[in-house]
Design an enzyme around this catalytic site. Structure first.
Site, short mmCIF file in Angstrom:
data_model
loop_
_atom_site.label_atom_id
_atom_site.label_comp_id
_atom_site.label_asym_id
_atom_site.label_seq_id
_atom_site.Cartn_x
_atom_site.Cartn_y
_atom_site.Cartn_z
N HIS A 185 5.13 -17.61 37.51
CA HIS A 185 5.06 -19.08 37.62
C HIS A 185 6.43 -19.63 38.01
O HIS A 185 6.55 -20.53 38.84
CB HIS A 185 4.61 -19.70 36.30
CG HIS A 185 3.22 -19.27 35.89
ND1 HIS A 185 2.17 -19.22 36.77
CD2 HIS A 185 2.71 -18.88 34.68
CE1 HIS A 185 1.08 -18.80 36.13
NE2 HIS A 185 1.39 -18.58 34.87
N LEU A 245 7.11 -38.56 52.34
CA LEU A 245 6.02 -37.63 52.03
C LEU A 245 5.45 -38.01 50.66
O LEU A 245 6.20 -38.28 49.73
CB LEU A 245 6.55 -36.18 51.97
CG LEU A 245 5.57 -35.13 51.45
CD1 LEU A 245 4.46 -34.86 52.46
CD2 LEU A 245 6.30 -33.79 51.16
N ASP A 296 -2.23 -20.01 44.01
CA ASP A 296 -2.75 -18.94 43.15
C ASP A 296 -2.04 -17.61 43.43
O ASP A 296 -1.61 -17.35 44.55
CB ASP A 296 -4.26 -18.80 43.40
CG ASP A 296 -4.93 -18.01 42.28
OD1 ASP A 296 -4.37 -17.92 41.17
OD2 ASP A 296 -6.04 -17.48 42.52
C1 IPE Z 1 -6.72 -22.40 40.06
O1 IPE Z 1 -6.30 -21.10 39.87
C2 IPE Z 1 -5.78 -23.35 39.36
C3 IPE Z 1 -4.42 -23.42 39.84
C4 IPE Z 1 -3.90 -22.77 40.84
C5 IPE Z 1 -3.58 -24.34 39.15
P1 IPE Z 1 -6.94 -20.16 38.76
O2 IPE Z 1 -6.31 -18.85 38.90
O3 IPE Z 1 -6.86 -20.81 37.43
O4 IPE Z 1 -8.46 -20.12 39.20
P2 IPE Z 1 -9.60 -19.05 38.84
O5 IPE Z 1 -9.53 -18.84 37.38
O6 IPE Z 1 -9.25 -17.80 39.59
O7 IPE Z 1 -10.87 -19.66 39.33
C1 IPE Z 2 -1.79 -19.71 39.63
O1 IPE Z 2 -1.46 -18.37 39.48
C2 IPE Z 2 -0.96 -20.60 38.75
C3 IPE Z 2 -1.72 -21.30 37.70
C4 IPE Z 2 -2.98 -21.21 37.49
C5 IPE Z 2 -0.96 -22.17 36.85
P1 IPE Z 2 -2.24 -17.49 38.43
O2 IPE Z 2 -1.54 -17.56 37.11
O3 IPE Z 2 -3.68 -17.87 38.39
O4 IPE Z 2 -2.07 -16.05 39.08
P2 IPE Z 2 -3.14 -14.89 39.10
O5 IPE Z 2 -4.38 -15.43 39.77
O6 IPE Z 2 -3.40 -14.45 37.69
O7 IPE Z 2 -2.45 -13.81 39.91
MG MG Z 3 -5.30 -17.23 39.44
#
Ligand code: IPE
Ligand code: IPE
Ligand code: MG
Length: 250
Positions: free
Chosen positions: A35, A129, A18
């Site tokens: 990303h 792995l 995240d």
């Molecule tokens: C969880 O992250 C999903 C992934 C990292 C793929 P999100 O950013 O979507 O989660 P929330 O919305 O903060 O709960």
């Molecule tokens: C996690 O990073 C990646 C996915 C959910 C695909 P985010 O896109 O949720 O990044 P933040 O939380 O907005 O910084």
């Molecule tokens: Mg996020």
């Protein structure tokens, strides 16, 4: 190397990757830039796990809830998966990584699904792995799909309802053939599970860090493993009981 004794290295690590969006925003770039930058962190995590002797790494790449994001972001993520599959599978195969996608793959379009299936088939015999990439995955979905398989077995007369126990249901859960989940990491500062591995995380150790995913490098993972190695896993017992049964590694 961490210097952590092999017996104290987690067998199975899961990561909620995240913070990509915030990483990009801090650089005045679109979220997709973040990303994309996260790919390097994925490579570093894989290399660290190979080096430390971790048996399985499970990465949360796209949750069942992430379809709710703006369409252009979902599209950019799908393109990124396709590009990553085309570019990274050779190298992963060369490392001896077995790649697997877990989640409800039926939601993805045919070309992407085909790429996923062919990457899985190609790397199926590798054993250095186990790399599990969770896409359109939700922990509740996982429990539902396992329950559905149990119900089907009962309806076919292959199983009695009272034969369904934790071990039996666990065999139908995603990652049933992976070692138990030892370490659950979430980057990006949030301290929640966000519907990731609910069943599998029952006795995992949690590690939360403010580091945003694109900045999570090998030293960060090493720090998480070292932190894990210092913990006492009691599984309901007392600390004294654990000390009495633990073989001391000097
Ligand atoms: C969880 O992250 C999903 C992934 C990292 C793929 P999100 O950013 O979507 O989660 P929330 O919305 O903060 O709960
Ligand atoms: C996690 O990073 C990646 C996915 C959910 C695909 P985010 O896109 O949720 O990044 P933040 O939380 O907005 O910084
Ligand atoms: Mg996020």
């Amino acid at each position: 190397m961490t210097g952590v004794p092999a017996a104290a290295v987690p067998r199975h690590i899961a990561i909620v990757m995240d913070g990509n969006g915030r990483w990009a925003k801090a650089r005045h770039q679109p979220r997709s830039f973040g990303h994309n930058a996260g790919r390097k962190a994925v490579r570093e995590a894989v290399e660290s796990c190979l080096r430390e002797g971790v048996q399985a790494l499970t990465l949360f790449a796209f949750s069942s809830e992430n379809w709710q994001r703006p369409q252009d972001e979902v599209g950019a993520l799908m393109n990124l998966f396709v590009r990553a599959l085309d570019k990274e599978v050779d190298e992963l195969h060369g490392y001896g990584v077995r790649l697997r996608f877990v989640g409800d793959l039926s939601a993805f379009d045919e070309p992407l699904r085909r790429r996923m299936q062919s990457a899985m088939a190609r790397t199926a015999d590798n054993d250095k792995l186990q790399l599990n990439v969770a896409v359109n995955y939700g922990g509740r979905w996982d429990i539902v799909q396992a329950s559905r398989q149990a119900a089907t077995a009962v309806a076919r007369g292959e199983l009695q309802p009272d034969q369904i126990d934790e071990a039996r249901l666990g065999q139908w859960m995603s990652l049933a053939d992976a070692p138990p989940l030892d370490l659950f990491i979430r980057t990006g500062g949030e301290t929640r599970i966000s519907n990731f591995l609910l069943w599998q995380a029952a006795y995992a150790e949690f590690y939360f860090t403010d580091t945003l995913w694109p900045d999570f490098d090998q030293a960060c993972l090493r720090g998480a493993i070292e932190d894990y190695a210092r913990r006492e896993r009691r599984y309901g017992r007392t600390g004294e009981q654990v000390a009495a049964t633990t073989v001391q590694v000097s």
